[in-house]
Design a protein around this motif. Sequence first.
Motif, PDB file in Angstrom:
ATOM      1  N   THR A  14       0.896  -1.064   0.189  1.00  0.00           N
ATOM      2  CA  THR A  14      -0.096  -0.295   0.160  1.00  0.00           C
ATOM      3  C   THR A  14       0.871   0.997  -0.166  1.00  0.00           C
ATOM      4  O   THR A  14       0.677   1.811  -0.785  1.00  0.00           O
ATOM      5  N   SER A  15       2.395   1.737   1.237  1.00  0.00           N
ATOM      6  CA  SER A  15       2.413   2.384   1.042  1.00  0.00           C
ATOM      7  C   SER A  15       4.087   2.276  -0.475  1.00  0.00           C
ATOM      8  O   SER A  15       3.940   3.596  -1.283  1.00  0.00           O
ATOM      9  N   PHE A  16       4.044   2.059  -1.212  1.00  0.00           N
ATOM     10  CA  PHE A  16       4.714   1.500  -2.462  1.00  0.00           C
ATOM     11  C   PHE A  16       3.485   2.249  -3.954  1.00  0.00           C
ATOM     12  O   PHE A  16       4.249   3.292  -4.322  1.00  0.00           O
ATOM     13  N   ALA A  17       2.322   1.834  -3.136  1.00  0.00           N
ATOM     14  CA  ALA A  17       1.712   1.770  -4.397  1.00  0.00           C
ATOM     15  C   ALA A  17       0.913   3.117  -4.322  1.00  0.00           C
ATOM     16  O   ALA A  17       0.718   4.394  -5.467  1.00  0.00           O
ATOM     17  N   LEU A  18       1.446   4.194  -3.139  1.00  0.00           N
ATOM     18  CA  LEU A  18       0.541   5.722  -2.461  1.00  0.00           C
ATOM     19  C   LEU A  18       1.582   6.366  -3.275  1.00  0.00           C
ATOM     20  O   LEU A  18       1.322   6.955  -4.039  1.00  0.00           O
ATOM     21  N   PHE A  19       2.949   5.745  -3.263  1.00  0.00           N
ATOM     22  CA  PHE A  19       3.835   6.706  -3.949  1.00  0.00           C
ATOM     23  C   PHE A  19       3.735   7.185  -4.801  1.00  0.00           C
ATOM     24  O   PHE A  19       3.824   8.091  -5.867  1.00  0.00           O
ATOM     25  N   GLY A  20       3.767   5.661  -6.086  1.00  0.00           N
ATOM     26  CA  GLY A  20       3.799   5.714  -7.279  1.00  0.00           C
ATOM     27  C   GLY A  20       2.391   6.592  -7.415  1.00  0.00           C
ATOM     28  O   GLY A  20       2.407   7.699  -8.632  1.00  0.00           O
ATOM     29  N   LEU A  21       1.443   6.068  -7.384  1.00  0.00           N
ATOM     30  CA  LEU A  21       0.266   6.846  -7.668  1.00  0.00           C
ATOM     31  C   LEU A  21       0.511   8.277  -7.208  1.00  0.00           C
ATOM     32  O   LEU A  21      -0.380   9.265  -8.284  1.00  0.00           O
ATOM     33  N   ASP A  22       0.848   9.162  -5.973  1.00  0.00           N
ATOM     34  CA  ASP A  22       1.035  10.637  -6.253  1.00  0.00           C
ATOM     35  C   ASP A  22       1.704  10.530  -7.237  1.00  0.00           C
ATOM     36  O   ASP A  22       1.696  11.947  -7.688  1.00  0.00           O
ATOM     37  N   LYS A  23       3.124  10.444  -7.108  1.00  0.00           N
ATOM     38  CA  LYS A  23       4.260  10.854  -8.431  1.00  0.00           C
ATOM     39  C   LYS A  23       3.125  10.900  -9.585  1.00  0.00           C
ATOM     40  O   LYS A  23       2.916  11.928 -10.219  1.00  0.00           O
ATOM     41  N   TRP A  24       1.864   9.725  -9.955  1.00  0.00           N
ATOM     42  CA  TRP A  24       1.799  10.143 -11.158  1.00  0.00           C
ATOM     43  C   TRP A  24       0.830  10.566 -11.255  1.00  0.00           C
ATOM     44  O   TRP A  24       0.746  12.088 -12.284  1.00  0.00           O
TER      45      TRP A  24
END
Length: 88
Positions: A14-24
């Motif tokens: 979830t943490s990994f995905a949140l950082f990826g989503l925020d970058k996107w």
Amino acid sequence: MKWEIALLILLNLTSFALFGLDKWKAIHGRWRISERTLLLSALAAGFVGALAGMYFFHHKTRHKKFVYGVPLMGLLEIAAAAGWLVGQ
């Protein structure tokens, strides 16, 4: 012990995905995920996923509160886990 490991994996993904989503969202000019949410995801035993997301997506790597804060949270979580294991 199996559910604890599954929970840790889920929190880190979830943490990994949140950082990826925020970058996107940053690239596409969308409404962003707050820094507080990103840091709380790291604090909630997801520091490995947060660190991996920071460096995989090259996101928040210039912000001192992330560069120093996320590893510090990790050290605190490791110390807490070690204390918990000793108490078992």
